[in-house]
Design a protein around this motif. Structure first.
Motif, mmCIF file in Angstrom:
data_model
loop_
_atom_site.group_PDB
_atom_site.id
_atom_site.type_symbol
_atom_site.label_atom_id
_atom_site.label_comp_id
_atom_site.label_asym_id
_atom_site.label_seq_id
_atom_site.Cartn_x
_atom_site.Cartn_y
_atom_site.Cartn_z
ATOM 1 N N LEU A 562 0.336 0.241 -6.922
ATOM 2 C CA LEU A 562 0.491 1.548 -6.263
ATOM 3 C C LEU A 562 -0.022 1.448 -4.859
ATOM 4 C CD1 LEU A 562 -1.340 3.267 -9.004
ATOM 5 C CD2 LEU A 562 0.840 3.467 -8.717
ATOM 6 N N ALA A 563 -0.604 0.410 -4.308
ATOM 7 C CA ALA A 563 -1.075 0.142 -2.945
ATOM 8 C C ALA A 563 0.184 -0.416 -1.948
ATOM 9 C CB ALA A 563 -2.090 -0.539 -2.670
ATOM 10 N N VAL A 564 0.910 -0.942 -2.482
ATOM 11 C CA VAL A 564 1.934 -1.456 -1.635
ATOM 12 C C VAL A 564 2.762 -0.656 -1.066
ATOM 13 C CG1 VAL A 564 3.999 -3.310 -1.716
ATOM 14 C CG2 VAL A 564 1.709 -4.031 -2.900
ATOM 15 N N ALA A 565 3.381 0.329 -1.721
ATOM 16 C CA ALA A 565 4.259 1.321 -1.211
ATOM 17 C C ALA A 565 3.787 2.206 -0.220
ATOM 18 C CB ALA A 565 4.821 2.124 -2.391
ATOM 19 N N PRO A 566 2.660 2.812 -0.371
ATOM 20 C CA PRO A 566 2.092 3.538 0.915
ATOM 21 C C PRO A 566 1.492 2.608 2.027
ATOM 22 C CG PRO A 566 0.335 3.540 -0.972
ATOM 23 C CD PRO A 566 1.903 3.120 -1.533
ATOM 24 N N HIS A 567 1.147 1.350 1.782
ATOM 25 C CA HIS A 567 0.899 0.412 2.801
ATOM 26 C C HIS A 567 1.944 0.199 3.662
ATOM 27 C CE1 HIS A 567 -1.747 -3.493 3.871
ATOM 28 N NE2 HIS A 567 -1.359 -2.706 4.829
ATOM 29 N N CYS A 568 3.121 -0.104 3.117
ATOM 30 C CA CYS A 568 4.473 -0.520 3.922
ATOM 31 C C CYS A 568 4.963 0.722 4.537
ATOM 32 C CB CYS A 568 5.625 -0.751 3.039
ATOM 33 S SG CYS A 568 5.369 -2.820 2.329
ATOM 34 N N ARG A 569 4.964 1.972 3.993
ATOM 35 C CA ARG A 569 5.332 3.116 4.288
ATOM 36 C C ARG A 569 4.466 3.659 5.575
ATOM 37 N NH1 ARG A 569 10.056 5.595 5.000
ATOM 38 N NH2 ARG A 569 10.386 5.323 2.731
ATOM 39 N N GLY A 570 3.212 3.380 5.137
ATOM 40 C CA GLY A 570 2.158 3.994 6.233
ATOM 41 C C GLY A 570 2.491 3.335 7.480
ATOM 42 N N LEU A 571 2.675 1.837 7.486
ATOM 43 C CA LEU A 571 3.066 1.083 8.470
ATOM 44 C C LEU A 571 4.356 1.439 9.423
ATOM 45 C CD1 LEU A 571 2.097 -2.621 7.062
ATOM 46 C CD2 LEU A 571 0.852 -1.353 8.923
ATOM 47 N N LEU A 580 -4.732 4.870 4.392
ATOM 48 C CA LEU A 580 -6.125 5.146 3.590
ATOM 49 C C LEU A 580 -5.880 5.097 1.958
ATOM 50 C CD1 LEU A 580 -7.670 7.484 6.044
ATOM 51 C CD2 LEU A 580 -8.439 5.056 5.761
ATOM 52 N N ALA A 581 -4.984 5.776 1.438
ATOM 53 C CA ALA A 581 -4.596 5.722 0.008
ATOM 54 C C ALA A 581 -4.148 4.518 -0.139
ATOM 55 C CB ALA A 581 -3.440 6.745 -0.156
ATOM 56 N N ALA A 583 -5.479 1.662 0.977
ATOM 57 C CA ALA A 583 -6.886 0.985 0.957
ATOM 58 C C ALA A 583 -7.679 1.316 -0.253
ATOM 59 C CB ALA A 583 -7.454 1.249 2.307
ATOM 60 N N GLU A 584 -7.554 2.680 -0.657
ATOM 61 C CA GLU A 584 -8.407 2.781 -1.811
ATOM 62 C C GLU A 584 -7.764 2.110 -3.321
ATOM 63 O OE1 GLU A 584 -8.366 7.068 -2.524
ATOM 64 O OE2 GLU A 584 -9.454 7.454 -0.479
ATOM 65 N N HIS A 585 -6.454 2.017 -3.202
ATOM 66 C CA HIS A 585 -5.861 1.391 -4.232
ATOM 67 C C HIS A 585 -6.217 -0.117 -4.265
ATOM 68 C CE1 HIS A 585 -3.512 4.765 -5.832
ATOM 69 N NE2 HIS A 585 -2.631 5.046 -4.823
ATOM 70 N N TYR A 586 -6.178 -0.679 -3.020
ATOM 71 C CA TYR A 586 -6.634 -2.075 -3.062
ATOM 72 C C TYR A 586 -8.204 -2.353 -3.545
ATOM 73 C CZ TYR A 586 -2.330 -3.348 -0.537
ATOM 74 O OH TYR A 586 -0.912 -3.792 0.009
ATOM 75 N N ALA A 587 -8.987 -1.289 -2.987
ATOM 76 C CA ALA A 587 -10.354 -1.560 -3.525
ATOM 77 C C ALA A 587 -10.539 -1.082 -4.939
ATOM 78 C CB ALA A 587 -11.090 -0.229 -2.919
ATOM 79 N N ALA A 588 -9.682 -0.562 -5.686
ATOM 80 C CA ALA A 588 -9.513 -0.440 -7.057
ATOM 81 C C ALA A 588 -9.086 -1.716 -7.803
ATOM 82 C CB ALA A 588 -8.835 1.002 -7.787
ATOM 83 N N ALA A 589 -7.957 -2.250 -6.994
ATOM 84 C CA ALA A 589 -7.676 -3.517 -7.715
ATOM 85 C C ALA A 589 -8.559 -4.733 -7.458
ATOM 86 C CB ALA A 589 -6.377 -3.859 -6.787
ATOM 87 N N GLY A 590 -9.735 -4.650 -6.451
ATOM 88 C CA GLY A 590 -10.508 -5.695 -6.132
ATOM 89 C C GLY A 590 -9.963 -6.639 -5.462
ATOM 90 N N ARG A 591 -9.039 -6.292 -4.451
ATOM 91 C CA ARG A 591 -8.443 -7.277 -3.566
ATOM 92 C C ARG A 591 -8.909 -6.862 -2.078
ATOM 93 N NH1 ARG A 591 -2.536 -9.067 -5.749
ATOM 94 N NH2 ARG A 591 -3.281 -8.730 -7.999
ATOM 95 N N PRO A 592 -9.973 -7.524 -1.679
ATOM 96 C CA PRO A 592 -10.582 -7.158 -0.314
ATOM 97 C C PRO A 592 -9.747 -7.530 0.972
ATOM 98 C CG PRO A 592 -11.659 -9.027 -1.064
ATOM 99 C CD PRO A 592 -10.679 -8.734 -2.242
ATOM 100 N N LEU A 593 -8.916 -8.603 1.020
ATOM 101 C CA LEU A 593 -8.316 -8.821 2.239
ATOM 102 C C LEU A 593 -7.112 -7.827 2.450
ATOM 103 C CD1 LEU A 593 -7.631 -10.311 4.564
ATOM 104 C CD2 LEU A 593 -6.137 -11.973 3.106
#
Length: 730
Positions: A562-571, A580-581, A583-593
């Motif tokens: 769920l994080a990858v699509a808004p990350h790429c589109r946001g870029l 930011l959406a 980032a929230e999905h990555y936080a839920a995933a437990g993937r800090p980098l």
């Protein structure tokens, strides 16, 4: 002598004395040769044992004849032994043994060890064992093996009696009929549970029986399999290739091809193995054809051809089901799980595990599959962002592989553990895992994964040694075929970016990405590739990557998908809300980098819109995550970007960690030091922190080097002085 005796006569100093001194003093005391006057102890007799063996013999002489005989039988079983196995070897009932065992415990020869018994010291067992003539020991070991086999003892326990029975035997060319038959009946189970113990026994049997004479061909198959599982791929390939010259029985041919294909895959020759399988499938295989189809599907997976692999695995499963071949059913299901996981369909893979495990748990020859399934299940759980379950699962699988000596599975579990620790942000633990120097056998993809993770961490930390890892990876990468290894691709890209070539960095990520069928493996590449595409002005590539990211997300509920699509589109759209959406999905995933990267991008997007307050907030959040990871290069870049937008009050510059002293310890090393101070052993620390034992040992070694200490006792002493820091770290 008086001073020495005085230091050893009470119980607490005795624990500090050497075994010889303890035995010597005890022998003098038993013989009435010590007298005590006040605080002085004097030796008054002349009967003094002149050696450790003599001192131990003196202790044993005080036992009854049945006691001495039983201790010799126990010595055959090792330092630790179960009462039930001793009963089998001695031919006595447990009830008959108890009075004699009680006598040995009271005499200080044996001690209780959890649910077993043990010699009080290994040297006591060695002295009893070595006093028996070698020929007597060998014959007794063989008899003990037969007794254990009759009693239903595990195959590896029987094998460990047979090994010394033939050690140094001059009749190497003569087959022991009982041993050969036992290997025929139990060899598959033995190879699965203790391949290292199986190899010398199988070698002896194969060498003693001419090719074509039963059961030579079967045992040759077992030998090749044992060599492969113990990490000797070259030796296994040699045995399998030689046997294929004369073996004609279809099921044995399948076994040999199975081993040879795995050996060639370890050498990066999967394409060659696939060609050989195609030829074999054209031969007379009868009702074993579906087994070779499973192997073909697995080989296609190794080459990244997932669609074809799935089709072949499905065909193999149908054939195995019709034949009632549970072995092939288990492996076909295991291959289908691997295909689904590599495609990114981890949720669909989970139900298949239950089916595969239900088959593997009831089939004695599927111990290796059970280990493989446990490793793959941990990988699938991680793909679903369930690291709290995945990491303990792979640690357990790694420990099991280590215990049975299956070095191939050990290598796979070790590589996966390093990957999961990296993704979860435990970079120091990941480095300790993938930097382990060992003889563990790994295929090219696992080697590239390990080296890619090590290089990526060190590049993010500004460590020049990353170049060494990338150089080592090159020779393995040449044998990958169409496989994409995310960690290695990202490391190579980051190296090019740090060298000032964003175009080359993008090319490293795009190489094969859009052509591969491995959707899960490429998920981690999309956002970084999109960022670089925008940086070099390649709008077309960026749009393609966004389309792929949105397609991957689909109807998935997995946080990092769920994080990858808004990350790429946001870029691409410079949209801080989308970033930011993500980032929230990555936080839920437990993937800090990737979370830090999304927050950094959101800060930049807000700064471009003039919202410097919002930008400062998200830059600071990203900076905090990079600090926790020790990502010095990212910290410097973030600080520079912060200043470029005129944001002057950013986070304070982070001090680089010292090279020595308490301040040089990583957070994990600080925790390990605290647990050492609590008296925990390495296995206990490993279980507590969900690490492998070897990783804990690596941390302990680093602590000793950084603090310039020489023992765990010194670590404990130093840690006790730093109690407040340890409490804060924990």
């Amino acid at each position: 002598m008086a001073d020495l005796a005085r230091g050893c006569y009470s119980s607490r100093p005795a624990r500090r004395a050497t075994l010889y001194v303890t035995e010597l003093v005890d022998a003098l005391a038993r013989g009435g040769a010590l007298t005590k006057e006040g605080s002085q102890v004097e030796a008054t007799g002349t009967r003094t044992p002149g050696s450790l063996a003599a001192a131990i013999a003196d202790r044993v002489e005080f036992l009854s004849a049945p006691g001495r005989g039983l201790l010799r039988a126990a010595a055959l079983l090792g330092v630790d032994f179960s009462v039930s196995e001793l009963a089998m070897v001695s031919g006595q009932g447990v009830g008959e043994l108890m009075p004699v065992l009680d006598e040995a415990i009271l005499a200080g020869v044996l001690r209780e060890n959890d649910f077993a018994l043990a010699f009080r010291h290994p040297l006591i067992r060695a002295a009893l064992y070595e006093e028996m003539p070698a020929a007597v020991r060998a014959a007794w070991h063989r008899d003990a093996a037969q007794a254990l086999a009759r009693g239903g003892a595990p195959a590896e326990r029987v094998a460990r009696q047979l090994l010394p029975a033939f050690q140094g035997d001059s009749s190497a060319g003569v087959a022991d009929e009982w041993m050969v038959q036992w290997l025929v009946d139990t060899g598959q189970r033995l190879v699965a549970r203790a391949p290292g113990a199986a190899i010398p026994l199988l070698r002896r049997a194969v060498a003693a029986i001419p090719a074509g004479v039963a059961p030579h061909d079967l045992l040759a198959c077992r030998l090749a399999d044992a060599l492969y599982k113990s990490g000797d791929a070259a030796g296994a390939a040699e045995v399998a290739t030689g046997a294929l010259e004369y073996v004609t029985r279809p099921d044995y041919l399948v076994d040999l091809h199975w081993t040879l294909t795995q050996c060639w895959a370890m050498e990066g020759r999967a394409e060659e193995a696939l060609t050989a399988l195609e030829r074999a499938l054209g031969g007379p295989l009868g009702r074993t054809r579906h087994r070779l189809l499973v192997l073909k599907a697995r080989t296609l997976c190794m080459l990244g051809r997932l669609d074809t692999a799935g089709q072949v695995a499905d065909e193999a499963l149908r054939g195995a089901t019709e034949a009632g071949d549970r072995w092939a059913i288990g492996w076909a299901l295991g291959t289908m799980i691997f295909v689904q996981a590599m495609r990114g369909n981890s949720a669909q893979a989970l139900p298949l595990f239950e089916r595969a495990l239900s088959v593997a748990e009831t089939e004695p020859g599927l111990a290796d599959l059970r280990l493989g399934l446990q490793i793959n299940q941990a990988a699938v759980l991680a793909n679903l962002d369930k690291y709290d379950v995945a990491i303990p699962a792979v640690v357990q699988a790694r420990q099991m592989a280590d215990e049975v000596g299956n070095l191939v599975r050990l290598g796979q579990a070790q590589s996966l553990l390093g990957e999961l620790l990296f993704e979860a942000g435990r970079w120091d633990d990941a480095l300790a895992e993938v930097d382990l120097v060992s003889n563990v056998s790994k295929d090219p993809s696992a080697e590239c994964l390990d080296l890619g993770i090590a290089a990526k961490i060190r590049l993010h930390r500004g460590d020049q040694s990353a170049a060494r890892h990338l150089s080592q990876a090159e020779e393995h990468a040449a044998r990958l075929g169409d496989l994409v290894i995310c960690a290695l691709a990202l490391a190579k890209s980051l190296e090019r970016e740090q060298a000032g070539s964003a175009k080359e960095a993008l090319a490293e990520l795009m190489d094969g990405m859009l052509d591969t069928e491995e959707m899960e493996e490429t998920a981690g590449l999309l956002a970084e590739a999109t960022r670089l595409a925008m940086e070099v002005g390649d709008q077309r590539t960026a749009a393609t990557l966004v389309e792929r990211a949105e397609s991957m997300a689909g109807d998935s509920d997995v946080p990092h998908h769920l994080a990858v699509a808004p990350h790429c589109r946001g870029l691409v759209d410079r949209d801080p809300d989308l970033l930011l959406a993500a980032a929230e999905h990555y936080a839920a995933a437990g993937r800090p980098l990737p979370r830090a990267q999304a927050l950094e991008a959101a800060g930049a997007a807000l700064a471009e819109r003039g919202d410097l307050g919002g930008a400062r907030t998200h830059f600071t959040s990203a900076y905090g995550i990079y600090s926790e990871l020790g990502a010095e290069w990212d910290l410097a870049r973030t600080q520079a970007k912060f200043r470029s937008y005129g944001i002057r009050r950013g986070p304070h510059a982070r001090h680089r960690r010292a090279d020595s002293g308490w301040g040089s310890l990583t957070p994990t090393e600080t925790k390990v030091a605290g647990l050492v101070a609590e008296g925990m052993s390495n296995p206990q620390i490993a279980a507590h922190l969900f690490l492998s034992r070897r990783t804990v040992q690596t941390h302990v070694s680093h602590i000793l080097a950084k603090l310039q200490l020489h023992s765990r006792t010194e670590i404990a002493r130093e840690a006790s002085r730093r109690g407040a820091e340890l409490e804060q770290a924990s």
